[in-house]
Every structure is written in structure tokens, then in C-alpha cells.
Design a protein around this motif. Structure first.
Motif, short mmCIF file in Angstrom:
data_model
loop_
_atom_site.label_atom_id
_atom_site.label_comp_id
_atom_site.label_asym_id
_atom_site.label_seq_id
_atom_site.Cartn_x
_atom_site.Cartn_y
_atom_site.Cartn_z
N LYS A 1 -4.72 3.63 -8.36
CA LYS A 1 -5.74 3.83 -7.30
C LYS A 1 -6.65 2.62 -7.22
O LYS A 1 -7.03 2.18 -6.12
N LYS A 2 -7.01 2.08 -8.39
CA LYS A 2 -7.85 0.88 -8.40
C LYS A 2 -7.10 -0.29 -7.76
O LYS A 2 -7.68 -1.05 -6.98
N ALA A 3 -5.82 -0.44 -8.11
CA ALA A 3 -5.03 -1.52 -7.53
C ALA A 3 -4.97 -1.39 -6.01
O ALA A 3 -5.08 -2.38 -5.28
N LYS B 1 -7.16 0.03 -4.09
CA LYS B 1 -8.48 -0.34 -3.56
C LYS B 1 -8.69 -1.85 -3.57
O LYS B 1 -9.33 -2.40 -2.68
N ASP B 2 -8.14 -2.52 -4.59
CA ASP B 2 -8.33 -3.96 -4.76
C ASP B 2 -7.48 -4.79 -3.80
O ASP B 2 -7.68 -6.01 -3.69
N LEU B 3 -6.53 -4.16 -3.12
CA LEU B 3 -5.70 -4.91 -2.15
C LEU B 3 -6.52 -5.37 -0.95
O LEU B 3 -7.39 -4.74 -0.48
N LYS C 1 0.82 -1.21 0.00
CA LYS C 1 0.00 0.00 0.00
C LYS C 1 0.86 1.26 0.00
O LYS C 1 0.56 2.23 -0.69
#
Length: 58
Positions: free
Chosen positions: A52-54, A56-58, A2
Motif C-alpha cells: 500500500k505504501k509502494a 502511494k509512493d508511485l 498500479k
């Protein structure tokens, strides 16, 4: 992970701002080159959105 993603997001956002500022300066010499730089900024923004999507997907 992150922390790394946040770093990349901030880095990209900084570059995008810089590209847009420089494009305004380059436009005095070449409008076509300024358009290319602005397009690079747009692509950087798209990359940032994917990061940003990645995050969020964590």
C-alpha cells in the motif's frame, strides 16, 4: 504498475483472511500450529501495508 500493486494487495488480503480462518480450525489439533499460522497472517498484513505504501509512493 498500479494495477499490479492493487492485485497483490487484494491477493494478500484474501490470504490473510484465509489464514485466520484456518488457524481457528487448526487450533483444535495444535494450538502451537495455530499460533504459527496467525503469525503468518500478521506478516502477510505487514507485507500488504508495504505494498500500500509502494502504491502511494508511485
Amino acid at each position: 504498475m498500479k494495477s499490479l500493486l492493487n492485485h497483490w494487495i487484494e491477493h494478500n488480503e484474501s490470504h490473510s483472511v484465509s489464514f485466520k480462518e484456518r488457524a481457528a480450525q487448526v487450533a483444535r489439533v495444535s494450538e502451537l500450529a495455530a499460533q504459527d499460522i496467525n503469525r503468518a497472517a500478521e506478516l502477510m498484513d505487514e507485507c500488504t501495508e508495504m505494498l500500500k505504501k509502494a502504491l502511494k509512493d508511485l
